[in-house]
Design a protein around this motif. Sequence first.
Motif, short mmCIF file in Angstrom:
data_model
loop_
_atom_site.label_atom_id
_atom_site.label_comp_id
_atom_site.label_asym_id
_atom_site.label_seq_id
_atom_site.Cartn_x
_atom_site.Cartn_y
_atom_site.Cartn_z
N GLN A 1 -25.30 27.45 37.47
CA GLN A 1 -26.32 26.65 36.78
C GLN A 1 -26.34 26.96 35.29
OE1 GLN A 1 -26.60 28.18 39.64
NE2 GLN A 1 -27.66 26.92 41.15
N HIS A 2 -26.13 28.23 34.95
CA HIS A 2 -26.10 28.61 33.53
C HIS A 2 -25.00 27.85 32.80
CE1 HIS A 2 -26.05 31.30 29.99
NE2 HIS A 2 -24.74 31.22 30.10
N HIS A 3 -23.81 27.82 33.36
CA HIS A 3 -22.69 27.17 32.66
C HIS A 3 -22.78 25.65 32.76
CE1 HIS A 3 -20.48 30.66 31.33
NE2 HIS A 3 -20.76 31.24 32.48
N LEU A 4 -23.44 25.13 33.75
CA LEU A 4 -23.69 23.68 33.78
C LEU A 4 -24.56 23.29 32.60
CD1 LEU A 4 -24.46 21.60 36.92
CD2 LEU A 4 -25.83 21.28 34.88
N ARG A 5 -25.63 24.06 32.37
CA ARG A 5 -26.52 23.76 31.23
C ARG A 5 -25.83 24.08 29.90
NH1 ARG A 5 -30.17 27.14 34.27
NH2 ARG A 5 -31.39 25.92 35.76
N ARG A 6 -25.10 25.19 29.86
CA ARG A 6 -24.46 25.59 28.61
C ARG A 6 -23.43 24.57 28.15
NH1 ARG A 6 -19.79 27.04 27.30
NH2 ARG A 6 -19.16 27.04 29.50
N GLY A 7 -22.58 24.09 29.06
CA GLY A 7 -21.59 23.08 28.68
C GLY A 7 -22.24 21.80 28.22
N THR A 8 -23.30 21.39 28.89
CA THR A 8 -24.02 20.17 28.51
C THR A 8 -24.66 20.31 27.14
OG1 THR A 8 -24.48 19.68 30.84
CG2 THR A 8 -25.83 18.56 29.20
N THR B 1 -25.19 30.36 18.04
CA THR B 1 -24.43 29.73 19.11
C THR B 1 -25.40 29.08 20.08
OG1 THR B 1 -24.43 31.75 20.45
CG2 THR B 1 -22.61 31.47 18.91
N VAL B 2 -24.88 28.21 20.93
CA VAL B 2 -25.74 27.54 21.91
C VAL B 2 -26.40 28.56 22.85
CG1 VAL B 2 -25.75 25.97 23.87
CG2 VAL B 2 -24.54 25.34 21.78
N PRO B 3 -25.67 29.52 23.42
CA PRO B 3 -26.34 30.53 24.25
C PRO B 3 -27.35 31.37 23.48
CG PRO B 3 -23.99 30.51 24.71
CD PRO B 3 -24.20 29.66 23.50
N GLY B 4 -27.06 31.63 22.20
CA GLY B 4 -27.98 32.44 21.40
C GLY B 4 -29.26 31.70 21.06
N LEU B 5 -29.14 30.41 20.77
CA LEU B 5 -30.31 29.63 20.37
C LEU B 5 -31.11 29.11 21.57
CD1 LEU B 5 -28.69 27.55 17.48
CD2 LEU B 5 -30.19 29.54 17.25
N LEU B 6 -30.42 28.85 22.68
CA LEU B 6 -31.08 28.25 23.85
C LEU B 6 -31.05 29.17 25.06
CD1 LEU B 6 -29.60 24.63 23.55
CD2 LEU B 6 -31.78 25.46 22.66
N GLY B 7 -31.05 30.47 24.81
CA GLY B 7 -30.95 31.42 25.91
C GLY B 7 -32.06 31.29 26.94
N GLY B 8 -33.27 31.00 26.50
CA GLY B 8 -34.38 30.86 27.44
C GLY B 8 -34.22 29.68 28.38
N TRP B 9 -33.72 28.56 27.86
CA TRP B 9 -33.54 27.38 28.70
C TRP B 9 -32.30 27.49 29.59
CZ3 TRP B 9 -29.70 23.36 28.31
CH2 TRP B 9 -29.95 22.28 29.18
#
Length: 337
Positions: free
Chosen positions: A25-32, A7-15
Amino acid sequence: FRSAGLTVPGLLGGWLGSEDAAFVQHHLRRGTATLLAHALLPLGYYIGMCFAAPEKQLCSFSQAPDGWQAFFLVAILAPAAAGLLVYYWSRNDWNNHPLVKMISFYALPQSGWRAVASSINAEFRRIDKFATGGPGARVIVTDTWIMKVTTYSLRVAQQQDIHLTVVDSRQHELLPDSNMPAQFLTIRVAVINPHVKPFDICLNSTEYGELREKLHAPIRNAANVVIHQSLSDLFLETFTSLVEMNQTYTLPSNQELEPCIGCMQTNANIKLLKNCREPHEGECQQCYCRPMWCMTCMGKWFASRQDQQHPETWLSSRVPCPTCRAKFCILDVCVIR
């Protein structure tokens, strides 16, 4: 894919950063990031088909079939358009992003959207918040805010500016993960601020009471929905729907129905007949009692005899007749016609 962590959170958790540290900010980046990842899926599918179906000659655009050529163009345009949109959002410190625009309406004249985000982040970290729903459909209510987390966005509204209305109800006889009935309520969150669009939240009716305790505003029931806030209420609804699909019982002409001995409010309308298996097979037994119970009282009796710690077994269990103690299951409960 979700169980494997793809998933996006699983693969890009660090960013993406920690949701607890910076919720907005987390959900702004996650949605994008989710928008970009999903825009790349058609292109990834096309590349995969180049190796999976070499006879289609997809690696050579000029030799590919017309349909695949059109698909390839769409697969190129989708991430390009998504990339341009993300670039537009990110300009001027993300001030063009829909989430930033929405929470900016709650900012004081001398502050910006980050001040509002800090307030939301601080309240999200509290342990007394109300939170329900799975990934892509979460509902979070804090002392000041009500929020809905979706696949691509985060919807936010301030409690003092909202009107809540129950607009729909969906009844599920069995949930795949729990083998239990459930009622899901759809609640419309209408915002006084004209710049913030209304949105809907969905939750299990058993969580309705907990939600109301966290809200400052009342919830109107415009659709006159009957809300089942307990497991017994949900079971009774499912019990009734299942019994109505069973074989019916025709009352003999020389017999009259008497008031239900359980509630004395309505006439008895239930007869127990062994229909689940052959007369001498299984655990169920033939009941020879005359009709003495109504549907509601029989359903309540059935629920009261269950193991309250294992509700997933209720529909398949057997209970004794409240009068003669002959065992029966739901398939043996017949409506009198």
